[in-house]
Design a protein around this motif. Sequence first.
Motif, short mmCIF file in Angstrom:
data_model
loop_
_atom_site.label_atom_id
_atom_site.label_comp_id
_atom_site.label_asym_id
_atom_site.label_seq_id
_atom_site.Cartn_x
_atom_site.Cartn_y
_atom_site.Cartn_z
N GLU A 112 -5.29 5.37 1.04
CA GLU A 112 -4.03 4.73 1.39
C GLU A 112 -4.19 3.27 1.81
O GLU A 112 -3.19 2.58 2.02
CB GLU A 112 -3.35 5.52 2.52
CG GLU A 112 -2.92 6.92 2.09
CD GLU A 112 -2.18 7.66 3.18
OE1 GLU A 112 -2.10 7.12 4.32
OE2 GLU A 112 -1.68 8.77 2.92
N SER A 113 -5.42 2.80 1.92
CA SER A 113 -5.62 1.39 2.26
C SER A 113 -5.48 0.48 1.04
O SER A 113 -5.41 -0.74 1.18
CB SER A 113 -7.01 1.18 2.87
OG SER A 113 -8.03 1.36 1.90
N LEU A 114 -5.43 1.08 -0.16
CA LEU A 114 -5.39 0.29 -1.40
C LEU A 114 -3.96 0.02 -1.85
O LEU A 114 -3.03 0.75 -1.51
CB LEU A 114 -6.14 1.03 -2.51
CG LEU A 114 -7.63 1.28 -2.26
CD1 LEU A 114 -8.22 2.07 -3.41
CD2 LEU A 114 -8.38 -0.03 -2.07
N HIS A 115 -3.83 -1.02 -2.67
CA HIS A 115 -2.53 -1.35 -3.26
C HIS A 115 -2.06 -0.18 -4.11
O HIS A 115 -2.84 0.48 -4.79
CB HIS A 115 -2.66 -2.61 -4.12
CG HIS A 115 -1.34 -3.16 -4.57
ND1 HIS A 115 -0.58 -2.56 -5.53
CD2 HIS A 115 -0.65 -4.27 -4.18
CE1 HIS A 115 0.52 -3.26 -5.73
NE2 HIS A 115 0.50 -4.30 -4.92
N ARG A 159 0.81 -1.22 0.00
CA ARG A 159 0.00 0.00 0.00
C ARG A 159 0.85 1.27 0.00
O ARG A 159 0.29 2.37 0.04
CB ARG A 159 -0.93 -0.01 1.22
CG ARG A 159 -2.02 -1.07 1.13
CD ARG A 159 -2.90 -1.12 2.38
NE ARG A 159 -2.25 -1.85 3.45
CZ ARG A 159 -1.78 -1.29 4.55
NH1 ARG A 159 -1.87 0.00 4.73
NH2 ARG A 159 -1.21 -2.02 5.49
N ASP A 160 2.17 1.11 -0.03
CA ASP A 160 3.07 2.27 0.07
C ASP A 160 4.03 2.30 -1.10
O ASP A 160 4.92 1.46 -1.21
CB ASP A 160 3.83 2.20 1.40
CG ASP A 160 4.74 3.42 1.61
OD1 ASP A 160 4.70 4.35 0.78
OD2 ASP A 160 5.50 3.41 2.59
N ARG A 203 -3.92 2.63 -6.92
CA ARG A 203 -3.92 4.08 -6.76
C ARG A 203 -3.24 4.77 -7.95
O ARG A 203 -3.67 5.84 -8.40
CB ARG A 203 -3.24 4.45 -5.46
CG ARG A 203 -4.03 3.96 -4.23
CD ARG A 203 -3.21 4.00 -2.97
NE ARG A 203 -2.75 5.34 -2.66
CZ ARG A 203 -1.81 5.61 -1.78
NH1 ARG A 203 -1.20 4.62 -1.12
NH2 ARG A 203 -1.45 6.86 -1.54
N GLU A 263 -1.90 -10.17 3.74
CA GLU A 263 -1.72 -9.12 2.75
C GLU A 263 -0.50 -9.41 1.87
O GLU A 263 -0.55 -9.27 0.64
CB GLU A 263 -1.56 -7.77 3.44
CG GLU A 263 -1.43 -6.60 2.46
CD GLU A 263 -1.34 -5.26 3.15
OE1 GLU A 263 -2.07 -4.34 2.75
OE2 GLU A 263 -0.52 -5.13 4.09
#
Length: 499
Positions: free
Chosen positions: A474-477, A204-205, A481, A237
């Motif tokens: 920001e919770s998404l891959h 996610r980052d 995004r 995850e």
Amino acid sequence: MSEQGDWVLIGLDENTARRQGIPARMPVPRGEFEGLADKGLSIDAARKWIKDFLTNSEPGKSGVWRKQNSALVSQFEAFLDKAPVWERAQKAFGERDYEKAISALKRIVTMDPDDHAARLNLASAQANMGDHPAALKSFQAIRKTFQGDADYHVAVGQVHLAMQKKDAALDEMVLALEAKPDCQPALDAMVQLGVLAPIYENPRDAASLVYVRSDSVLEYLTGQWDAAPRDSAFYLEQLAYHERELRHGVALAAAERAVAAAGAGEGGERAERAQLARIAALRSLGRVDEALAAAQAFVKEAASSSGAWVELAKCLTQAGRGEEAPAAIESALERDPGDLTALSLRFWPSDPADIQKVNAAIPELAAFAAAHPESAGARRSLARAELVAGRIDDALAGFAAAVALAPEDDDLRAEYWSELGKQQRYPEIIADAAKLSDLAKRDWKLRWNEAEAYAALGKNIEARAAFSAINFDESLHVDVRRRAKRAVKTMDETPPVVT
């Protein structure tokens, strides 16, 4: 450095001069000399000053000085004479007319053999024309000048790649990374060569992207995972991410850690997901006996899990015991008539795109769905089959019926909206979305379908807002995004349709 009245003749590093295609000695007006270190020396300024020096300065007008410095004067004149030829070459590059560019650049090289900027561009034009041997020869002729320049090594490496010389290409990319460790084209090429693998330590980052040797991914991640306590959610995850990337060895390690974490007191759906993923990873790695043993053990442990029976069926088939698989599939459907994988194994042909065979399977699948009217999964599988058979209206009605049976199943609704979008029935997507009071909290695929529907209907403000919300979630891959960000950018770059 020497002084010539109102002018200063400065000496440049010969390598730098060749790289820029300028004379190694340059006349600089005395008034500009002090600021030269801050401003730098541009090609346009060099041409202006040389022309002014030759035309108006006392040395430039002196026959004696010209005779004593004939070689330098020749360099100055060649530098001025090649300016219009450079313009033709640049124009040809801009028009992608590489044949004309090559002609002009060869002319420059003839006029000034020390203009290695022209030789570099010549090599690039030859590569673009597909004349890789000629490009390589041109690149090698200036290697000493550009040694240690990351862009140069990448360009040479790409030529080697085009010529299927992978070892030579790899050597060049290594040199590029030594010169510039964050050289993205070199990193991309190393990925293409299979030497490096891009890994998100945190999917996610975007800032967590690292490049790891392809044969050391698990070793690297093991060190990262061991650096701090992790729960099963973390490993699930990681598992999902590496499953998508087909890194089965890493997925297996993540699954085993998730099993251990879940066994330490978390249990439930997480434990089941981890166990099933572990079995699937073993199958994908060809460790069939281990996978079968694990599936048989898990069926005993979680007999009510349809997924466990599905994995057992797959393992039996892969182990050459296909005759035992149907019983396992039936057991899966007894526990969950809507298990999509079990339905596929039970009713669908091995080639799901075979229209004739899928059409032949529909009656039996429809009978099963009718016998289990409460099963959204059975109705969904039937709708998929009707799509393959070209029965679009029946299929969409089936998806709508399935959604009514399982209104909280976002994956099901997203598939329904996706099929509506393919049929350009965008108002129906917007209407269904309006029924959901908490769409912002639902699966990103629903929000994506809604955004695309708005865009297709010309409601760009709503579409941009929807895509932007996905981009900032920001919770998404990170890849999801980035797709949303590109969608917004595309909308900004595309002029509105005038109706």
